[in-house]
Design a protein around this motif. Sequence first.
Motif, PDB file in Angstrom:
ATOM      1  N   ILE A 129      15.990  32.124  20.287  1.00  0.00           N
ATOM      2  CA  ILE A 129      15.677  31.478  21.563  1.00  0.00           C
ATOM      3  C   ILE A 129      16.912  30.775  22.129  1.00  0.00           C
ATOM      4  N   VAL A 130      17.629  30.037  21.268  1.00  0.00           N
ATOM      5  CA  VAL A 130      18.835  29.338  21.722  1.00  0.00           C
ATOM      6  C   VAL A 130      19.869  30.330  22.238  1.00  0.00           C
ATOM      7  N   VAL A 131      20.076  31.422  21.531  1.00  0.00           N
ATOM      8  CA  VAL A 131      21.045  32.433  21.957  1.00  0.00           C
ATOM      9  C   VAL A 131      20.609  33.047  23.285  1.00  0.00           C
ATOM     10  N   SER A 132      19.335  33.304  23.457  1.00  0.00           N
ATOM     11  CA  SER A 132      18.828  33.881  24.708  1.00  0.00           C
ATOM     12  C   SER A 132      19.031  32.926  25.880  1.00  0.00           C
ATOM     13  N   VAL A 133      18.740  31.644  25.676  1.00  0.00           N
ATOM     14  CA  VAL A 133      18.905  30.655  26.745  1.00  0.00           C
ATOM     15  C   VAL A 133      20.380  30.511  27.112  1.00  0.00           C
ATOM     16  N   VAL A 134      21.244  30.398  26.108  1.00  0.00           N
ATOM     17  CA  VAL A 134      22.682  30.281  26.374  1.00  0.00           C
ATOM     18  C   VAL A 134      23.185  31.520  27.089  1.00  0.00           C
ATOM     19  N   SER A 135      22.731  32.684  26.651  1.00  0.00           N
ATOM     20  CA  SER A 135      23.139  33.928  27.293  1.00  0.00           C
ATOM     21  C   SER A 135      22.692  33.970  28.755  1.00  0.00           C
ATOM     22  N   ALA A 136      21.468  33.532  29.022  1.00  0.00           N
ATOM     23  CA  ALA A 136      20.959  33.510  30.393  1.00  0.00           C
ATOM     24  C   ALA A 136      21.762  32.545  31.258  1.00  0.00           C
ATOM     25  N   LEU A 137      22.100  31.367  30.699  1.00  0.00           N
ATOM     26  CA  LEU A 137      22.899  30.394  31.449  1.00  0.00           C
ATOM     27  C   LEU A 137      24.305  30.923  31.743  1.00  0.00           C
ATOM     28  N   VAL A 138      24.922  31.527  30.742  1.00  0.00           N
ATOM     29  CA  VAL A 138      26.259  32.104  30.948  1.00  0.00           C
ATOM     30  C   VAL A 138      26.192  33.215  31.998  1.00  0.00           C
ATOM     31  N   SER A 139      25.164  34.024  31.943  1.00  0.00           N
ATOM     32  CA  SER A 139      24.986  35.097  32.918  1.00  0.00           C
ATOM     33  C   SER A 139      24.808  34.528  34.320  1.00  0.00           C
ATOM     34  N   LEU A 140      24.018  33.465  34.453  1.00  0.00           N
ATOM     35  CA  LEU A 140      23.807  32.829  35.751  1.00  0.00           C
ATOM     36  C   LEU A 140      25.099  32.244  36.292  1.00  0.00           C
ATOM     37  N   VAL A 141      25.838  31.533  35.442  1.00  0.00           N
ATOM     38  CA  VAL A 141      27.118  30.961  35.867  1.00  0.00           C
ATOM     39  C   VAL A 141      28.079  32.073  36.279  1.00  0.00           C
ATOM     40  N   TRP A 142      28.133  33.145  35.511  1.00  0.00           N
ATOM     41  CA  TRP A 142      29.026  34.263  35.824  1.00  0.00           C
ATOM     42  C   TRP A 142      28.647  34.887  37.167  1.00  0.00           C
ATOM     43  N   THR A 143      27.362  35.033  37.431  1.00  0.00           N
ATOM     44  CA  THR A 143      26.896  35.585  38.699  1.00  0.00           C
ATOM     45  C   THR A 143      27.316  34.703  39.867  1.00  0.00           C
ATOM     46  N   ILE A 144      27.156  33.399  39.711  1.00  0.00           N
ATOM     47  CA  ILE A 144      27.534  32.471  40.776  1.00  0.00           C
ATOM     48  C   ILE A 144      29.043  32.512  41.014  1.00  0.00           C
ATOM     49  N   VAL A 145      29.826  32.464  39.943  1.00  0.00           N
ATOM     50  CA  VAL A 145      31.285  32.484  40.075  1.00  0.00           C
ATOM     51  C   VAL A 145      31.753  33.789  40.720  1.00  0.00           C
ATOM     52  N   SER A 146      31.213  34.913  40.279  1.00  0.00           N
ATOM     53  CA  SER A 146      31.649  36.185  40.864  1.00  0.00           C
ATOM     54  C   SER A 146      31.217  36.297  42.318  1.00  0.00           C
ATOM     55  N   GLY A 147      30.059  35.733  42.669  1.00  0.00           N
ATOM     56  CA  GLY A 147      29.628  35.733  44.068  1.00  0.00           C
ATOM     57  C   GLY A 147      30.548  34.906  44.940  1.00  0.00           C
ATOM     58  N   VAL A 148      30.924  33.716  44.467  1.00  0.00           N
ATOM     59  CA  VAL A 148      31.829  32.857  45.228  1.00  0.00           C
ATOM     60  C   VAL A 148      33.196  33.524  45.386  1.00  0.00           C
ATOM     61  N   VAL A 149      33.703  34.115  44.321  1.00  0.00           N
ATOM     62  CA  VAL A 149      34.999  34.803  44.396  1.00  0.00           C
ATOM     63  C   VAL A 149      34.916  35.981  45.361  1.00  0.00           C
ATOM     64  N   SER A 150      33.831  36.728  45.310  1.00  0.00           N
ATOM     65  CA  SER A 150      33.663  37.860  46.227  1.00  0.00           C
ATOM     66  C   SER A 150      33.622  37.402  47.673  1.00  0.00           C
ATOM     67  N   LEU A 151      32.901  36.320  47.950  1.00  0.00           N
ATOM     68  CA  LEU A 151      32.850  35.784  49.309  1.00  0.00           C
ATOM     69  C   LEU A 151      34.221  35.289  49.761  1.00  0.00           C
ATOM     70  N   ALA A 152      34.964  34.654  48.864  1.00  0.00           N
ATOM     71  CA  ALA A 152      36.304  34.176  49.218  1.00  0.00           C
ATOM     72  C   ALA A 152      37.230  35.342  49.540  1.00  0.00           C
ATOM     73  N   VAL A 153      37.157  36.396  48.744  1.00  0.00           N
ATOM     74  CA  VAL A 153      37.983  37.575  49.006  1.00  0.00           C
ATOM     75  C   VAL A 153      37.579  38.220  50.328  1.00  0.00           C
ATOM     76  N   LEU A 154      36.283  38.329  50.582  1.00  0.00           N
ATOM     77  CA  LEU A 154      35.794  38.906  51.827  1.00  0.00           C
ATOM     78  C   LEU A 154      36.244  38.069  53.023  1.00  0.00           C
ATOM     79  N   ALA A 155      36.141  36.749  52.914  1.00  0.00           N
ATOM     80  CA  ALA A 155      36.588  35.871  53.991  1.00  0.00           C
ATOM     81  C   ALA A 155      38.088  36.036  54.227  1.00  0.00           C
ATOM     82  N   GLY A 156      38.860  36.167  53.164  1.00  0.00           N
ATOM     83  CA  GLY A 156      40.298  36.389  53.306  1.00  0.00           C
ATOM     84  C   GLY A 156      40.603  37.703  54.007  1.00  0.00           C
ATOM     85  N   LEU A 157      39.881  38.746  53.644  1.00  0.00           N
ATOM     86  CA  LEU A 157      40.088  40.043  54.288  1.00  0.00           C
ATOM     87  C   LEU A 157      39.719  40.005  55.770  1.00  0.00           C
ATOM     88  N   VAL A 158      38.623  39.324  56.089  1.00  0.00           N
ATOM     89  CA  VAL A 158      38.222  39.198  57.491  1.00  0.00           C
ATOM     90  C   VAL A 158      39.271  38.412  58.264  1.00  0.00           C
TER      91      VAL A 158
END
Length: 131
Positions: A22-51
């Motif tokens: 359970i602990v490994v699953s929760v940590v994995s889900a949190l890391v996945s969520l953080v990674w999704t947020i970080v990659s989304g922000v980076v993608s938006l920043a790159v897109l804004a730069g290109l625009v």
Amino acid sequence: MDGKQALYYAAIAIAVLIGVGIVVSVVSALVSLVWTIVSGVVSLAVLAGLVYVAYKAGSWLLGEGGSPSLDSIGSESASSTSVDAGSSRQDRLRKQYVEGQISEAEFERRIGEELETEEVDEIDRELERER
């Protein structure tokens, strides 16, 4: 070690394994969520730069970069400055018309005045050269 004690240790081991899972699953889900947020922000920043780069390149290519610097104005001859000034005034009038700031009649009147002024300036330059 009797059978009861073995069952007790086995139950504890299974509970620990379930808890760790359970602990490994929760940590994995949190890391996945953080990674999704970080990659989304980076993608938006790159897109804004290109625009932004596309906007600046388009402005530069279309010649809508603003007014010339003071150094470039001083180095130009009077005739080219007046021709450029006439063109930029015409461009500004066109832009105002396209954006709906002035009517078609007003646009035609102002462009007519601008063209008459240019023709007079051209005649004056020709007369200056002949003298």
